[in-house]
Design an enzyme around this catalytic site. Structure first.
Site, PDB file in Angstrom:
ATOM      1  N   ARG A 104     -58.077 -36.794 -16.134  1.00  0.00           N
ATOM      2  CA  ARG A 104     -57.445 -38.103 -15.897  1.00  0.00           C
ATOM      3  C   ARG A 104     -55.980 -38.128 -16.314  1.00  0.00           C
ATOM      4  NH1 ARG A 104     -57.083 -41.418 -20.192  1.00  0.00           N
ATOM      5  NH2 ARG A 104     -57.158 -43.392 -19.078  1.00  0.00           N
TER       6      ARG A 104
ATOM      7  N   GLU B 281     -79.638 -21.564 -30.086  1.00  0.00           N
ATOM      8  CA  GLU B 281     -79.298 -21.671 -31.508  1.00  0.00           C
ATOM      9  C   GLU B 281     -77.861 -21.273 -31.837  1.00  0.00           C
ATOM     10  OE1 GLU B 281     -80.790 -23.042 -34.328  1.00  0.00           O
ATOM     11  OE2 GLU B 281     -81.736 -23.910 -32.561  1.00  0.00           O
TER      12      GLU B 281
END
Ligand code: ADE
Length: 359
Positions: free
Chosen positions: A150, A113
């Site tokens: 990347r 939560e």
């Protein structure tokens, strides 16, 4: 670059770390990505990591001790600790680019939560990957690690990300491969013409058209930044001040100069101060424009520009401007950015109050 991921579910990363470009980047030692199980740091005899929330309420909350100890064990001077949370700043390509220049990222994933509020004090940044709530920070951490890795030098072919969508705040242009015609759909003639200049022009135009049609918000951002921040003067680290004159004189008895290097200290100092003054003024204008849009997605434009001016002061201008002057401007910028963030928080709180949300 090193990325440490703190998670309760390291097994979720098996596919991510062992596939395609990420695997290859790890194998080539361009990045080192490690997952650490937060539970391993729990001092509880049952390795418990969460507890019920004070004040009542449903679900369990991640407790401080295991995450504090895990972060303390991994953190070095060059680390940036980032918390995955839907309450963070919205992630985008610019943030990815900035993070790709860091040496060490520690990505902290919440689950259940939520987490004890004090965990926030450990983190340099809080990031959200979008306005929706996931079951945990694991997928967001993969999104962030993937988009950052990347961009690390050598991971993908040199220059192949220069045309990515969102670079320069524009969407990518359309691409085609063989055959020339498929089910009646033809490849545009210009791409078969072999004329590189024409191809470049076409791609730029298509990129603009696409951005305008599909993401008018990005187009607006692009125009906003272009119109406000256009025209920089840069300083060469060694040779003093470099100016790139506009060369728009309408006379024929002038010489065209591409670069002008000023190496006289006092003159360099004056021009550098003028440039900083101008950029701070433009930052203020940008802040007003962004506040006017009421679109918190644009906040990153202000934060980026503030960082850029500070980086000029802390890097390129070190030899040219005195420390006191540089510190006084940095203090001013920090003050303005703090005020900007406060104003944004206020707007955000107003929205939250109206919608009655608590998460
Ligand atoms: N944790 C849960 N939802 C998230 C989101 N959208 N972004 C980042 N972390 C999260």
């Amino acid at each position: 670059m090193k990325i440490d991921i703190l998670t309760l579910f390291p097994e979720m990363y098996d596919g991510f770390l062992n596939t395609s470009i990420i695997k290859s980047a790890i194998d080539r030692k361009l990045v080192d990505i490690k997952t650490t199980n937060i539970r391993d740091y729990s001092l509880d005899k049952h390795k418990k990591v969460d507890d019920t929330p004070y004040g009542g309420g449903s679900g369990m909350v991640l407790a401080c001790q295991p995450i504090f100890d895990a972060v303390k064990a991994l953190k070095k001077d060059n680390s940036k600790v980032i918390l995955m949370t839907p309450q963070g700043i919205k992630y985008n390509q610019k943030i990815a680019y900035n993070l790709s220049k860091e040496e060490h990222l520690i990505l902290v994933c919440g689950h259940y939560e939520g987490f004890d509020e004090r965990i926030r004090t450990l983190c340099d940044m809080e990031l959200s990957i979008g306005d929706y709530v996931l079951t945990g920070g694991e997928l967001p951490s993969m999104v962030i690690a993937d988009s950052v890795v990347r961009l690390v030098d050598g991971v993908i072919e040199e220059g192949s990300h220069l045309n990515d969508s969102f670079n320069n705040d524009m969407l990518d242009y359309p691409t085609y491969t063989k055959p020339r015609e498929y089910e009646g759909m033809k490849v545009p003639d210009v791409l078969l013409s072999g004329d590189h200049k024409k191809v470049d022009e076409w791609r730029k135009e298509e990129s603009k058209k696409r951005t305008k049609e599909r993401r008018p918000d990005l187009m607006k951002k692009f125009m906003l930044v272009r119109s406000t921040l256009k025209g920089n003067i840069s300083i060469d680290k060694l040779k003093g001040y470099t100016l790139n004159p506009k060369n728009n004189a309408k006379r024929n008895d002038v010489i065209t100069v591409k670069n002008l290097n000023i190496i006289e200290q006092s003159f360099s100092e004056n021009v550098a101060k003028k440039n900083i003054d101008r950029r701070v003024q433009k930052l203020l204008i940008l802040i007003m424009k962004v506040l006017d849009t009421d679109d918190s997605d644009d906040d990153v434009l202000v934060l980026d520009e503030a960082d850029r001016i500070k980086s000029l002061l802390m890097n390129e201008y070190v030899k040219i401007l005195g420390e006191d002057y540089r510190n006084s401007i940095i203090k001013k910028i920090d003050y303005v950015v703090r005020e900007f963030n406060n104003k944004r928080r206020y707007v955000y709180e107003e929205v939250m109050e109206k919608s009655g949300k608590s998460r």
